[in-house]
Design an enzyme around this catalytic site. Structure first.
Site, PDB file in Angstrom:
ATOM      1  CG  HIS A  65      38.856  45.937  28.635  1.00  0.00           C
ATOM      2  ND1 HIS A  65      38.312  44.678  28.598  1.00  0.00           N
ATOM      3  CD2 HIS A  65      39.592  45.988  29.764  1.00  0.00           C
ATOM      4  CE1 HIS A  65      38.710  44.003  29.673  1.00  0.00           C
ATOM      5  NE2 HIS A  65      39.488  44.773  30.400  1.00  0.00           N
ATOM      6  NE  ARG A  80      32.240  41.655  36.042  1.00  0.00           N
ATOM      7  CZ  ARG A  80      33.290  41.128  35.415  1.00  0.00           C
ATOM      8  NH1 ARG A  80      34.393  41.841  35.272  1.00  0.00           N
ATOM      9  NH2 ARG A  80      33.237  39.909  34.916  1.00  0.00           N
ATOM     10  CG  HIS A  99      38.160  48.153  32.494  1.00  0.00           C
ATOM     11  ND1 HIS A  99      37.868  47.450  33.629  1.00  0.00           N
ATOM     12  CD2 HIS A  99      39.207  48.939  32.814  1.00  0.00           C
ATOM     13  CE1 HIS A  99      38.718  47.786  34.587  1.00  0.00           C
ATOM     14  NE2 HIS A  99      39.533  48.696  34.117  1.00  0.00           N
ATOM     15  CD  GLU A 129      46.677  49.051  43.666  1.00  0.00           C
ATOM     16  OE1 GLU A 129      45.698  48.356  43.397  1.00  0.00           O
ATOM     17  OE2 GLU A 129      47.304  49.696  42.795  1.00  0.00           O
ATOM     18  CD  GLU A 168      36.748  46.114  40.043  1.00  0.00           C
ATOM     19  OE1 GLU A 168      35.685  46.707  40.353  1.00  0.00           O
ATOM     20  OE2 GLU A 168      36.902  45.568  38.934  1.00  0.00           O
ATOM     21  CG  ASP A 188      41.051  46.379  42.900  1.00  0.00           C
ATOM     22  OD1 ASP A 188      41.354  45.867  41.805  1.00  0.00           O
ATOM     23  OD2 ASP A 188      40.961  47.597  43.077  1.00  0.00           O
TER      24      ASP A 188
HETATM   25  C1  UD1 Z   1      39.092  42.638  35.222  1.00  0.00           C
HETATM   26  C2  UD1 Z   1      38.957  42.850  36.718  1.00  0.00           C
HETATM   27  C3  UD1 Z   1      39.026  44.343  37.042  1.00  0.00           C
HETATM   28  C4  UD1 Z   1      40.260  44.993  36.432  1.00  0.00           C
HETATM   29  C5  UD1 Z   1      40.281  44.688  34.933  1.00  0.00           C
HETATM   30  C6  UD1 Z   1      41.514  45.241  34.295  1.00  0.00           C
HETATM   31  C7  UD1 Z   1      37.499  41.377  38.025  1.00  0.00           C
HETATM   32  C8  UD1 Z   1      36.136  40.981  38.358  1.00  0.00           C
HETATM   33  N1  UD1 Z   1      37.624  42.375  37.142  1.00  0.00           N
HETATM   34  O1  UD1 Z   1      37.946  43.196  34.596  1.00  0.00           O
HETATM   35  O2  UD1 Z   1      39.063  44.505  38.451  1.00  0.00           O
HETATM   36  O3  UD1 Z   1      40.215  46.366  36.655  1.00  0.00           O
HETATM   37  O4  UD1 Z   1      40.261  43.269  34.740  1.00  0.00           O
HETATM   38  O5  UD1 Z   1      41.396  45.265  32.901  1.00  0.00           O
HETATM   39  O6  UD1 Z   1      38.448  40.804  38.525  1.00  0.00           O
HETATM   40  N2  UD1 Z   1      38.846  39.436  27.567  1.00  0.00           N
HETATM   41  C9  UD1 Z   1      39.516  38.887  26.498  1.00  0.00           C
HETATM   42  N3  UD1 Z   1      40.887  38.862  26.534  1.00  0.00           N
HETATM   43  C10 UD1 Z   1      41.611  39.377  27.558  1.00  0.00           C
HETATM   44  C11 UD1 Z   1      40.923  39.953  28.629  1.00  0.00           C
HETATM   45  C12 UD1 Z   1      39.547  39.971  28.637  1.00  0.00           C
HETATM   46  O7  UD1 Z   1      38.912  38.431  25.558  1.00  0.00           O
HETATM   47  O8  UD1 Z   1      42.851  39.320  27.513  1.00  0.00           O
HETATM   48  C13 UD1 Z   1      37.364  39.449  27.575  1.00  0.00           C
HETATM   49  C14 UD1 Z   1      36.778  38.043  27.804  1.00  0.00           C
HETATM   50  O9  UD1 Z   1      35.607  37.906  27.055  1.00  0.00           O
HETATM   51  C15 UD1 Z   1      36.447  38.055  29.297  1.00  0.00           C
HETATM   52  C16 UD1 Z   1      35.997  39.497  29.459  1.00  0.00           C
HETATM   53  O10 UD1 Z   1      36.874  40.267  28.641  1.00  0.00           O
HETATM   54  O11 UD1 Z   1      35.464  37.116  29.653  1.00  0.00           O
HETATM   55  C17 UD1 Z   1      35.996  40.037  30.867  1.00  0.00           C
HETATM   56  O12 UD1 Z   1      37.221  39.810  31.536  1.00  0.00           O
HETATM   57  P1  UD1 Z   1      37.226  39.905  33.152  1.00  0.00           P
HETATM   58  O13 UD1 Z   1      38.607  39.670  33.639  1.00  0.00           O
HETATM   59  O14 UD1 Z   1      36.139  39.062  33.714  1.00  0.00           O
HETATM   60  O15 UD1 Z   1      36.764  41.379  33.436  1.00  0.00           O
HETATM   61  P2  UD1 Z   1      37.480  42.779  33.156  1.00  0.00           P
HETATM   62  O16 UD1 Z   1      36.413  43.743  32.806  1.00  0.00           O
HETATM   63  O17 UD1 Z   1      38.604  42.575  32.243  1.00  0.00           O
HETATM   64  N1  UDP Z   2      47.328  49.683  29.637  1.00  0.00           N
HETATM   65  C1  UDP Z   2      48.048  49.059  28.601  1.00  0.00           C
HETATM   66  N2  UDP Z   2      47.498  49.037  27.350  1.00  0.00           N
HETATM   67  C2  UDP Z   2      46.280  49.571  27.072  1.00  0.00           C
HETATM   68  C3  UDP Z   2      45.545  50.162  28.132  1.00  0.00           C
HETATM   69  C4  UDP Z   2      46.103  50.191  29.400  1.00  0.00           C
HETATM   70  O1  UDP Z   2      49.154  48.571  28.823  1.00  0.00           O
HETATM   71  O2  UDP Z   2      45.847  49.521  25.914  1.00  0.00           O
HETATM   72  C5  UDP Z   2      47.897  49.684  31.003  1.00  0.00           C
HETATM   73  C6  UDP Z   2      47.908  51.010  31.720  1.00  0.00           C
HETATM   74  O3  UDP Z   2      49.103  51.724  31.470  1.00  0.00           O
HETATM   75  C7  UDP Z   2      47.768  50.613  33.179  1.00  0.00           C
HETATM   76  C8  UDP Z   2      46.956  49.337  33.118  1.00  0.00           C
HETATM   77  O4  UDP Z   2      47.050  48.848  31.783  1.00  0.00           O
HETATM   78  O5  UDP Z   2      49.022  50.301  33.772  1.00  0.00           O
HETATM   79  C9  UDP Z   2      45.523  49.618  33.489  1.00  0.00           C
HETATM   80  O6  UDP Z   2      44.758  48.503  33.222  1.00  0.00           O
HETATM   81  P1  UDP Z   2      43.172  48.532  33.272  1.00  0.00           P
HETATM   82  O7  UDP Z   2      42.674  49.896  32.961  1.00  0.00           O
HETATM   83  O8  UDP Z   2      42.724  47.406  32.410  1.00  0.00           O
HETATM   84  O9  UDP Z   2      42.859  48.128  34.782  1.00  0.00           O
HETATM   85  P2  UDP Z   2      42.718  48.941  36.146  1.00  0.00           P
HETATM   86  O10 UDP Z   2      43.946  49.749  36.345  1.00  0.00           O
HETATM   87  O11 UDP Z   2      41.476  49.752  36.067  1.00  0.00           O
HETATM   88  O12 UDP Z   2      42.574  47.854  37.151  1.00  0.00           O
END
Ligand code: UD1
Ligand code: UDP
Length: 372
Positions: free
Chosen positions: A244, A213, A211, A117, A131, A95
């Site tokens: 995160h 939003r 994490h 999923e 999501e 999602d």
């Molecule tokens: C995203 C997904 C969310 C998912 C989550 C898992 C969307 C809108 N959100 O949220 O559904 O549950 O990932 O973690 O699709 N960043 C880094 N390095 C990384 C990853 C993120 O620096 O490897 C920082 C960046 O500044 C980036 C920000 O995090 O702009 C947000 O990343 P983004 O993918 O937009 O949102 P998440 O909160 O990670």
């Molecule tokens: N996870 C990881 N390292 C971390 C935190 C989470 O590998 O430091 C894994 C966790 O086991 C799970 C996935 O990342 O499989 C969950 O990711 P996240 O919480 O970012 O996203 P969501 O599941 O909410 O979409």
């Protein structure tokens, strides 16, 4: 048959890794992988652990990106990838905004879509945001629906999707979890706790992640105050929080919780270490989707820091409780689990509702039988 798997974030990568491994085993399938890299470091950690080398990397992530940034950038770039690759079907997971955009791009080019999923719902369009709408849109655009549970299938049937193309497979995250748990233990793993600065004798560990939003701002402040209170009242306890990388998470977490002795704020862990830590911990405080599924399988009580969950199976089984983002509620519910062993033991019973570790196998079998 040519299958293009598209994903962008850490959880999609973890949940698609077992499927990609299974696709690679079939002589009848040409498997290709495209990452949008909506996440960068957190995605690369997973690719490395599972030895996946994408055929195409769109590298779209930038700091503090907006939903508009992800959507427009990925959509534009995916047009060329899809035209060049010309797959028979694209596989999409979950999602995220990458998942939504990839399914939209495939639909524009009349390419079939398989949704891994499928069918998760809270019925609240802002919880989780975005999501809940992303997954509904992906489902509308899809041709094959891989529902992880019977409840997810029931959601799809209720919305009128054709029963012949909905398959209950289990969640592929349990495949990834079992695969990782069964890996040979590297000697170094014994060192992990002390490497992480967590070698405090036999103190109980609480594992935290967050994490979402919809919790930015006040929600995250409340979560942090709740953790602060737990740490203050339980000096013998260690809270471990791999934070995160989102700056909107990093800022309040480090500002409010930095420097507290029994709270370890650490970098996101690679999947192998994270699974190991999850297996060591006493309980989990999280707003993550995937962790609700994994911790349920490991028999670790979960306090879900959200108002709603699309994984009601865990709550109904009694292993998870919704505690929202209110500081006092988070503290009270955690303290109850720390103080009352009867409640803790009742909650901490592993369930297999989310999968048996063979979801990827089923998905590939279905693809072979239903595509073309
Ligand atoms: C995203 C997904 C969310 C998912 C989550 C898992 C969307 C809108 N959100 O949220 O559904 O549950 O990932 O973690 O699709 N960043 C880094 N390095 C990384 C990853 C993120 O620096 O490897 C920082 C960046 O500044 C980036 C920000 O995090 O702009 C947000 O990343 P983004 O993918 O937009 O949102 P998440 O909160 O990670
Ligand atoms: N996870 C990881 N390292 C971390 C935190 C989470 O590998 O430091 C894994 C966790 O086991 C799970 C996935 O990342 O499989 C969950 O990711 P996240 O919480 O970012 O996203 P969501 O599941 O909410 O979409």
């Amino acid at each position: 048959m040519k299958i293009l798997t598209i994903f962008g974030t850490r959880p999609e990568a973890i949940k698609l890794a077992p499927v990609i491994k299974e696709l690679q085993k079939s002589a009848l399938i040409e498997s290709r992988v495209c990452v949008t890299a909506q996440h960068r470091e957190m995605l690369d950690q997973v690719l490395e652990v599972f030895h996946i080398v994408p055929d195409c990397d769109l590298d779209i992530m930038h700091e503090d990106q907006s939903l508009f940034d992800i959507t427009s950038c990925a959509l534009r770039l995916l047009e060329d990838v899809l035209k060049e690759e010309g797959p028979d079907i694209v596989l999409i997971q979950g999602d995220t905004t990458t998942a939504f955009v990839a399914s939209l791009a495939a639909y524009y080019l009349k390419i079939k879509i398989g949704h891994v999923e499928a069918g998760l719902r809270t019925a609240d369009k802002f919880n989780p945001f975005p999501e809940e709408i992303n997954r509904r849109l992906v489902d509308v655009l899809s041709d094959l629906w891989f529902a992880p549970t019977q409840k997810a299938k029931a959601n799809l049937l209720r919305e009128g999707f054709p029963s012949g193309n909905i398959f209950v497979t289990g969640n592929t995250v349990i495949d990834a979890l079992f695969f990782t748990l069964n890996r040979e233990v590297p000697i170094a793993r014994q060192q992990w706790l002390s490497d992480l600065g967590l070698s405090r004798g036999d103190s109980r560990l609480i594992l935290v992640t967050g994490h979402r939003r919809e919790s930015f701002g006040e929600g995250f402040k409340q979560i942090c105050y709740g953790l602060q209170k737990i740490a203050e009242h339980n000096k013998d306890l260690q809270i471990v929080y791999p934070v995160h990388l989102n700056p909107r998470v990093q800022e309040p977490v480090h500002r409010i919780l930095g420097g507290i002795e029994n709270i370890s704020l650490i970098e996101p862990l690679d999947y192998e270490r994270f699974v190991w830590l999850m297996n060591q911990c006493y309980l989990v405080l999280t707003d993550s989707g995937g962790i609700q599924e994994e911790a349920s399988s490991l028999g670790k009580p979960i306090l879900v820091m959200r108002e709603k969950t699309e994984r009601p199976e865990a709550v109904e089984a009694g292993i998870a409780r919704l505690v929202g983002t209110d500081c006092d509620k988070i503290f009270t519910e955690t303290q109850r689990l720390l103080d009352n062993s009867a409640i803790y033991e009742k909650m901490g019973k592993a369930i297999s509702t989310f999968g048996d570790g063979r979801a990827a196998e089923r998905i590939v079998e279905i693809l072979l039988n239903h595509v073309k």
